[in-house]
Design a protein around this motif. Structure first.
Motif, PDB file in Angstrom:
ATOM      1  N   LEU A 247       1.105  58.792 -58.917  1.00  0.00           N
ATOM      2  CA  LEU A 247       1.173  57.431 -59.433  1.00  0.00           C
ATOM      3  C   LEU A 247       2.583  57.043 -59.873  1.00  0.00           C
ATOM      4  N   LYS A 248       3.380  58.026 -60.225  1.00  0.00           N
ATOM      5  CA  LYS A 248       4.750  57.734 -60.649  1.00  0.00           C
ATOM      6  C   LYS A 248       5.738  57.667 -59.497  1.00  0.00           C
ATOM      7  N   HIS A 249       5.423  58.326 -58.375  1.00  0.00           N
ATOM      8  CA  HIS A 249       6.420  58.451 -57.310  1.00  0.00           C
ATOM      9  C   HIS A 249       5.985  57.939 -55.936  1.00  0.00           C
ATOM     10  N   ASN A 250       4.702  57.805 -55.667  1.00  0.00           N
ATOM     11  CA  ASN A 250       4.265  57.624 -54.283  1.00  0.00           C
ATOM     12  C   ASN A 250       3.698  56.246 -53.944  1.00  0.00           C
ATOM     13  N   ILE A 251       3.625  55.343 -54.903  1.00  0.00           N
ATOM     14  CA  ILE A 251       2.995  54.049 -54.615  1.00  0.00           C
ATOM     15  C   ILE A 251       3.810  53.243 -53.603  1.00  0.00           C
ATOM     16  N   GLN A 252       5.109  53.125 -53.834  1.00  0.00           N
ATOM     17  CA  GLN A 252       5.921  52.264 -52.973  1.00  0.00           C
ATOM     18  C   GLN A 252       6.026  52.793 -51.544  1.00  0.00           C
ATOM     19  N   SER A 253       5.894  54.108 -51.369  1.00  0.00           N
ATOM     20  CA  SER A 253       5.982  54.657 -50.012  1.00  0.00           C
ATOM     21  C   SER A 253       4.785  54.270 -49.147  1.00  0.00           C
ATOM     22  N   LEU A 254       3.741  53.731 -49.765  1.00  0.00           N
ATOM     23  CA  LEU A 254       2.601  53.244 -48.991  1.00  0.00           C
ATOM     24  C   LEU A 254       3.010  52.100 -48.071  1.00  0.00           C
ATOM     25  N   LYS A 255       4.094  51.419 -48.402  1.00  0.00           N
ATOM     26  CA  LYS A 255       4.605  50.360 -47.528  1.00  0.00           C
ATOM     27  C   LYS A 255       4.931  50.913 -46.147  1.00  0.00           C
ATOM     28  N   GLU A 256       5.451  52.143 -46.103  1.00  0.00           N
ATOM     29  CA  GLU A 256       5.800  52.749 -44.815  1.00  0.00           C
ATOM     30  C   GLU A 256       4.548  53.008 -43.979  1.00  0.00           C
ATOM     31  N   ASP A 257       3.474  53.449 -44.639  1.00  0.00           N
ATOM     32  CA  ASP A 257       2.221  53.694 -43.918  1.00  0.00           C
ATOM     33  C   ASP A 257       1.665  52.387 -43.358  1.00  0.00           C
ATOM     34  N   ASN A 258       1.680  51.337 -44.187  1.00  0.00           N
ATOM     35  CA  ASN A 258       1.225  50.033 -43.718  1.00  0.00           C
ATOM     36  C   ASN A 258       2.075  49.550 -42.548  1.00  0.00           C
ATOM     37  N   ALA A 259       3.394  49.759 -42.660  1.00  0.00           N
ATOM     38  CA  ALA A 259       4.306  49.312 -41.602  1.00  0.00           C
ATOM     39  C   ALA A 259       4.079  50.082 -40.307  1.00  0.00           C
ATOM     40  N   ASN A 260       3.814  51.381 -40.405  1.00  0.00           N
ATOM     41  CA  ASN A 260       3.551  52.173 -39.199  1.00  0.00           C
ATOM     42  C   ASN A 260       2.269  51.729 -38.514  1.00  0.00           C
ATOM     43  N   ALA A 261       1.270  51.365 -39.303  1.00  0.00           N
ATOM     44  CA  ALA A 261       0.024  50.867 -38.729  1.00  0.00           C
ATOM     45  C   ALA A 261       0.263  49.558 -37.982  1.00  0.00           C
ATOM     46  N   LYS A 262       1.012  48.654 -38.584  1.00  0.00           N
ATOM     47  CA  LYS A 262       1.299  47.372 -37.942  1.00  0.00           C
ATOM     48  C   LYS A 262       2.135  47.585 -36.675  1.00  0.00           C
ATOM     49  N   TYR A 263       3.093  48.498 -36.751  1.00  0.00           N
ATOM     50  CA  TYR A 263       3.898  48.810 -35.567  1.00  0.00           C
ATOM     51  C   TYR A 263       3.010  49.291 -34.423  1.00  0.00           C
ATOM     52  N   ALA A 264       2.089  50.194 -34.719  1.00  0.00           N
ATOM     53  CA  ALA A 264       1.209  50.730 -33.676  1.00  0.00           C
ATOM     54  C   ALA A 264       0.343  49.626 -33.077  1.00  0.00           C
ATOM     55  N   ALA A 265      -0.237  48.794 -33.941  1.00  0.00           N
ATOM     56  CA  ALA A 265      -1.088  47.715 -33.442  1.00  0.00           C
ATOM     57  C   ALA A 265      -0.298  46.731 -32.590  1.00  0.00           C
ATOM     58  N   ASP A 266       0.883  46.348 -33.052  1.00  0.00           N
ATOM     59  CA  ASP A 266       1.704  45.397 -32.296  1.00  0.00           C
ATOM     60  C   ASP A 266       2.143  45.973 -30.954  1.00  0.00           C
ATOM     61  N   SER A 267       2.306  47.289 -30.892  1.00  0.00           N
ATOM     62  CA  SER A 267       2.748  47.945 -29.660  1.00  0.00           C
ATOM     63  C   SER A 267       1.615  48.107 -28.650  1.00  0.00           C
ATOM     64  N   LEU A 268       0.390  47.830 -29.066  1.00  0.00           N
ATOM     65  CA  LEU A 268      -0.769  48.051 -28.204  1.00  0.00           C
ATOM     66  C   LEU A 268      -1.466  46.746 -27.817  1.00  0.00           C
ATOM     67  N   ARG A 269      -0.785  45.623 -27.984  1.00  0.00           N
ATOM     68  CA  ARG A 269      -1.432  44.328 -27.764  1.00  0.00           C
ATOM     69  C   ARG A 269      -1.807  44.064 -26.304  1.00  0.00           C
ATOM     70  N   ASP A 270      -1.093  44.622 -25.363  1.00  0.00           N
ATOM     71  CA  ASP A 270      -1.265  44.243 -23.956  1.00  0.00           C
ATOM     72  C   ASP A 270      -2.091  45.245 -23.143  1.00  0.00           C
ATOM     73  N   LEU A 271      -2.923  46.021 -23.801  1.00  0.00           N
ATOM     74  CA  LEU A 271      -3.750  46.975 -23.068  1.00  0.00           C
ATOM     75  C   LEU A 271      -4.811  46.257 -22.239  1.00  0.00           C
ATOM     76  N   LYS A 272      -5.228  46.910 -21.147  1.00  0.00           N
ATOM     77  CA  LYS A 272      -6.177  46.279 -20.228  1.00  0.00           C
ATOM     78  C   LYS A 272      -7.597  46.249 -20.798  1.00  0.00           C
TER      79      LYS A 272
END
Length: 345
Positions: A247-272
């Protein structure tokens, strides 16, 4: 192998584990007149959790399931009706409060709107038609793809529940993913609910533990239910110390996890044939495989053969969950594997 089955796979860092060695320990189950146990590290964690959620007190549990179960049974008696949505984790996966041999509560299912958040009209209709004792919401909403209920929606839900004098419990297993996604503090979200559970052992990276937060009276009653359910612990400071670190050190790093999820989804938009979740808001991405000609189990098996471990959920969807230890390079490799599967269909 890139393992995106769940953020429960997050591993504690060496710095986090070192906190166990100096933790002050005691019998957490042996409480004083104020309901506090004798483990000072647990008490520190509970005070920190209460402060972060804006609640009066908190109590530590070994799991989110036990914390949610305790919360619901603290509000309700056998035969009471509880509002849940049909994809809510409390209803779909945890279930115990609705088991006829255990909790004996009656689920009343409300609808989600197009944003995958609680539909106000559905809630109002059901509150008018039933003697509802508790409303349960989930934020982020796991099986909807980690969607977040924002402050405006939460305020509307709160106002409606108050109109019918119904308390609200929030399953906030990934509460802090929602907070960083919405750009607010956890307490800003929690002000609109009477109680909240959040997990330490998902994206926050602690090995074990969940906190249940609420009013003094609620937490006092919840401690009694926890003991009744076998949830008391002894030298639980070995759990609490990594939780404090998280709780003291790891909350803000969750932004990276959210960003990686969005990156993956955006990279997969054109699948058949594989359909990717729209509007990814937190650390979860859903893949709809209903048009691939494969069952979701077969789809996940192909991914595993290629080095990506993902989990089937619901009837035709696979879930990808991003967490500490999963890098942007890992996300890119996961994207390439899914593209390869889709190209071969």
């Amino acid at each position: 192998m890139i393992d995106l089955r769940s953020d429960t796979l997050t591993l504690p860092s060496e710095e986090m584990l070192k906190t166990i060695l100096s933790a002050k320990l005691g019998d957490d189950g042996r409480t004083n007149q104020k309901g506090r146990g004798e483990d000072l590290t647990v008490n520190e964690l509970e005070d920190l959790a209460a402060m972060l959620t804006g609640k009066e007190e908190a109590v530590l549990f070994s799991s989110g399931t036990l914390a949610n179960t305790t919360a619901v049974l603290t509000y309700c008696n056998p035969g009471d009706k509880v509002l849940v949505d049909e994809m809510q984790h409390i209803y779909l996966s945890e279930k115990v409060v609705f088991e006829k041999s255990v909790g004996q509560l009656i689920p009343v299912a409300y609808k989600l709107n197009e944003r995958k958040t609680p539909d106000l009209k559905s809630l109002r209709d059901l509150m008018q038609q039933n003697d509802i004792k508790l409303l349960c919401i989930e934020n982020t909403h796991n099986f909807s793809g980690g969607t977040c209920t924002d402050l405006e929606e939460l305020k509307s839900i709160r106002n409606l529940a108050q109109e019918f004098n119904i308390p609200i419990h929030m399953d906030g297993a990934r509460l802090f993913n929602a907070a960083v996604s919405l750009g607010v503090e956890a307490k800003d979200i929690c002000q609109y609910v009477d109680s909240v559970m959040f997990c330490l052992s998902k994206g926050l990276g602690a090995p074990v533990g969940s906190l249940l937060c609420g009013s003094k009276d609620f937490v006092k009653k919840a401690r009694g239910k926890r003991k009744l359910l076998g949830g008391n612990m002894r030298q639980a400071g070995i759990i609490a110390a990594p939780g404090i670190y998280a709780l003291k050190h790891n909350i803000q790093s969750l932004k990276e996890d959210n960003a990686n999820a969005k990156y993956a989804a955006d990279s997969l938009r054109d699948l058949k044939k594989t359909k990717v979740q729209e509007n990814v808001q937190s650390n979860i991405v859903m893949l709809d495989v209903s048009q691939t000609g494969l069952t979701v189990e077969e789809y996940c098996a192909r991914a595993k053969e290629k080095g990506l471990w993902i989990r089937p959920v619901l009837n035709n969807k696979a879930r990808l969950v991003f967490y500490r230890g999963i890098s942007r390079d890992d996300a890119a490799q996961a994207v390439n594997i899914i593209k390869e599967i889709d190209d071969q269909l």
